[in-house]
Design a protein around this motif. Structure first.
Motif, mmCIF file in Angstrom:
data_model
loop_
_atom_site.group_PDB
_atom_site.id
_atom_site.type_symbol
_atom_site.label_atom_id
_atom_site.label_comp_id
_atom_site.label_asym_id
_atom_site.label_seq_id
_atom_site.Cartn_x
_atom_site.Cartn_y
_atom_site.Cartn_z
ATOM 1 N N HIS A 17 0.828 -1.204 0.000
ATOM 2 C CA HIS A 17 0.000 0.000 0.000
ATOM 3 C C HIS A 17 0.866 1.259 0.000
ATOM 4 C CE1 HIS A 17 -2.605 3.147 1.854
ATOM 5 N NE2 HIS A 17 -3.398 2.702 0.870
ATOM 6 N N ALA A 18 1.978 1.185 0.753
ATOM 7 C CA ALA A 18 2.904 2.318 0.786
ATOM 8 C C ALA A 18 3.483 2.559 -0.603
ATOM 9 C CB ALA A 18 4.025 2.032 1.783
ATOM 10 N N THR A 19 3.805 1.466 -1.314
ATOM 11 C CA THR A 19 4.326 1.599 -2.680
ATOM 12 C C THR A 19 3.296 2.311 -3.566
ATOM 13 O OG1 THR A 19 5.118 -0.635 -2.261
ATOM 14 C CG2 THR A 19 5.528 0.276 -4.436
ATOM 15 N N TYR A 20 2.078 1.812 -3.454
ATOM 16 C CA TYR A 20 1.000 2.360 -4.273
ATOM 17 C C TYR A 20 0.829 3.854 -3.994
ATOM 18 C CZ TYR A 20 -3.680 2.953 -6.158
ATOM 19 O OH TYR A 20 -4.747 3.383 -6.853
ATOM 20 N N SER A 21 0.883 4.222 -2.683
ATOM 21 C CA SER A 21 0.698 5.623 -2.298
ATOM 22 C C SER A 21 1.800 6.479 -2.894
ATOM 23 C CB SER A 21 0.736 5.768 -0.774
ATOM 24 O OG SER A 21 -0.171 4.913 -0.191
ATOM 25 N N THR A 22 3.042 5.951 -2.843
ATOM 26 C CA THR A 22 4.165 6.728 -3.371
ATOM 27 C C THR A 22 3.995 6.978 -4.866
ATOM 28 O OG1 THR A 22 5.466 5.501 -1.775
ATOM 29 C CG2 THR A 22 6.676 6.857 -3.324
ATOM 30 N N VAL A 23 3.584 5.906 -5.576
ATOM 31 C CA VAL A 23 3.408 6.038 -7.020
ATOM 32 C C VAL A 23 2.352 7.098 -7.313
ATOM 33 C CG1 VAL A 23 2.573 4.863 -9.075
ATOM 34 C CG2 VAL A 23 4.149 3.693 -7.541
ATOM 35 N N PRO A 40 5.744 11.460 1.333
ATOM 36 C CA PRO A 40 5.201 12.221 2.461
ATOM 37 C C PRO A 40 5.353 11.461 3.778
ATOM 38 C CG PRO A 40 3.440 11.372 1.085
ATOM 39 C CD PRO A 40 4.719 11.121 0.363
ATOM 40 N N ILE A 41 5.194 12.174 4.870
ATOM 41 C CA ILE A 41 5.507 11.627 6.188
ATOM 42 C C ILE A 41 4.614 10.443 6.553
ATOM 43 C CG2 ILE A 41 4.053 13.288 7.445
ATOM 44 C CD1 ILE A 41 7.517 12.271 8.600
ATOM 45 N N ASN A 42 3.347 10.483 6.167
ATOM 46 C CA ASN A 42 2.462 9.371 6.555
ATOM 47 C C ASN A 42 2.831 8.089 5.802
ATOM 48 O OD1 ASN A 42 1.630 10.482 4.193
ATOM 49 N ND2 ASN A 42 -0.552 10.200 4.575
ATOM 50 N N VAL A 43 3.351 8.227 4.544
ATOM 51 C CA VAL A 43 3.808 7.036 3.817
ATOM 52 C C VAL A 43 5.071 6.477 4.470
ATOM 53 C CG1 VAL A 43 4.644 6.204 1.611
ATOM 54 C CG2 VAL A 43 2.758 7.794 1.678
ATOM 55 N N MET A 44 5.961 7.381 4.910
ATOM 56 C CA MET A 44 7.163 6.933 5.614
ATOM 57 C C MET A 44 6.783 6.116 6.843
ATOM 58 S SD MET A 44 9.963 7.761 4.219
ATOM 59 C CE MET A 44 11.419 8.192 5.126
ATOM 60 N N PHE A 45 5.801 6.627 7.582
ATOM 61 C CA PHE A 45 5.348 5.935 8.784
ATOM 62 C C PHE A 45 4.781 4.563 8.429
ATOM 63 C CE2 PHE A 45 2.044 5.091 11.974
ATOM 64 C CZ PHE A 45 2.857 5.093 13.096
ATOM 65 N N GLU A 46 4.027 4.518 7.343
ATOM 66 C CA GLU A 46 3.438 3.268 6.875
ATOM 67 C C GLU A 46 4.530 2.251 6.525
ATOM 68 O OE1 GLU A 46 0.886 4.119 3.638
ATOM 69 O OE2 GLU A 46 -0.233 2.248 3.838
ATOM 70 N N LEU A 47 5.563 2.783 5.828
ATOM 71 C CA LEU A 47 6.698 1.936 5.447
ATOM 72 C C LEU A 47 7.346 1.301 6.670
ATOM 73 C CD1 LEU A 47 8.905 3.695 2.753
ATOM 74 C CD2 LEU A 47 8.193 1.324 2.806
#
Lengths: 106, 302
Positions: A17-23, A40-47
């Motif tokens: 999901h984090a990959t998808y968000s980044t794309v 973004p910071i929330n994707v980093m947290f997800e990662l």
């Protein structure tokens, strides 16, 4: 096992999901014509969360850790194997044969 | 190598099988894996599996391994008829097999017809002159006939070709010890320690041999090897602890204060005594007094 495996699958899902968000985020940036400097910071947290969950599952699911210390309880060698390649039949078994009633029935 | 967990597992399974709790096949597999010599039990439980057609067929191809195992166990128990029957079954299934040929030769050995067994092994060797098992059996024949020097020659020749065979080195070492040829035995144990440095039992045996040889240098080396045994077993080996005490006492008598012992090795012996006393207190408190008198007579205990 079941629980750990489930957590592992969940971790992989979060990671994807984090990959998808980044794309998606990059696509958005392209539209807004801005430079990509990092997710973004929330994707980093997800990662991070996905990473931790995956590590935890990978360490617990395959099984218990075994000791590699030579002196640990399960590794301590108590006896050597009987040298069966060199075994000789000169012993008291000759004088006291056991199992004279034993027979291969077929 | 038989480790502590494997030993407990074996004992548990043996108990279970002896009391009719099932698990005979697992027990026999474990015996094969650990290479322990429990021929009587193998014969009894193996035959009970072989005589039960349902159990036997459920083993699949493992069945033939079991026949072989039972045949050898039967030889060891001098139940030659059973052994012969097992070999006959194997012969029918695998005609021309070298492995079955070896079993037949072993049966001759068990009967005590050495010359015929020797001839059988020689003909097996003609086809494959580097068959390790057959070469080892030839050593065993020599040993069984009481021809120890022949066995030593045979083993030395074998070890020239197969230097990495630690079982053979161990057997040679044991033969040399039985003949009180300690220098040669020490050499064998050195080889063993080189090839398997983490097995404390080799360190212990080497130290025993060195201690028996005597002399200041050997005693000091023996002490070091007892110490390494303690290191590898984390102080759970009573023999090594006692060995430290004996070595210290012998070195003390030989040196008579001529050589200043370095600090480290003079610390070693009180530590060993303390560990021994603690161990005795924990496991056999009624025998502690025996230990203290013995150590006092060695003049190592203050």
């Amino acid at each position: 096992m079941g629980f750990g495996f489930f957590v592992g699958v969940f971790g992989v899902l979060i990671l994807s999901h984090a990959t998808y968000s980044t794309v998606q985020y990059r696509g958005l940036l392209k539209i807004m014509e801005e430079e990509f400097s990092g997710p973004p910071i929330n994707v980093m947290f997800e990662l991070l969360l996905g990473f931790v969950l995956c590590i935890w599952a990978a360490l617990t699911v395959p099984g218990k850790f075994l000791s590699i210390h030579p002196h640990s309880e399960e590794n301590s060698i108590v006896s050597l194997p009987a040298n069966l390649d060199f075994m000789i039949f000169n012993h008291r078994g000759k004088a006291f044969p056991v199992g004279t009633d034993l027979k291969l029935k077929h | 190598m038989v480790t502590k967990t494997e030993e407990t597992q074996l004992d548990r399974l043996e108990n279970q099988v002896d009391n009719g709790g099932g698990g005979a096949w697992e027990y026999l597999c474990l015996i094969r894996k650990l290479k322990v010599r429990r021929s009587e039990k193998v014969l009894k439980h193996g035959l009970s599996i072989l005589n039960d057609p349902k159990k036997r067929s459920s083993l699949g191809s493992e069945e033939w391994t079991l026949y072989e195992q039972v045949a050898i166990a039967a030889m060891d128990c001098q139940s030659l008829d059973v052994s012969k029957d097992c070999i006959r079954v194997l012969q029918k299934r695998f005609p021309e097999s070298k492995r079955v040929g070896r079993l037949e030769a072993m049966l001759l050995e068990a009967k005590g017809s050495w010359a015929e067994a020797e001839k059988a092994y020689s003909s097996l060797l003609e086809d494959n002159p580097l068959d390790q098992v057959v070469l080892k059996r030839k050593v065993a024949i020599a040993k069984a006939q009481g021809d120890i020097s022949g066995a030593i020659d045979c083993l030395n020749k074998y070890l020239e070709t197969f230097m990495a065979d630690h079982d053979a080195w161990r057997d040679l070492a044991e033969i040399y010890v039985s003949l009180q040829m300690y220098k040669q035995a020490a050499f064998c144990y050195e080889e063993l320690i080189l090839s398997q440095p983490t097995v404390p039992l080799y360190h212990l045996a080497y130290a025993d041999v060195l201690y028996t040889l005597g002399g200041l240098e050997n005693l000091q080396a023996a002490k070091k090897y007892y110490a390494s045994t303690i290191d590898l077993t984390e102080g759970k080996n009573t023999r090594a602890l006692l060995g430290i005490c004996l070595c210290s006492s012998a070195i003390g008598q030989l040196a008579k204060g001529r050589i200043k012992d370095d600090k480290e090795s003079s610390e070693l012996q009180p530590l060993a005594v303390a560990a021994l006393e603690k161990d005795y207190k924990q496991r056999a408190p009624e025998k502690l007094s025996l230990l203290t008198t013995a150590l006092k007579s060695l003049k190592v205990s203050s």
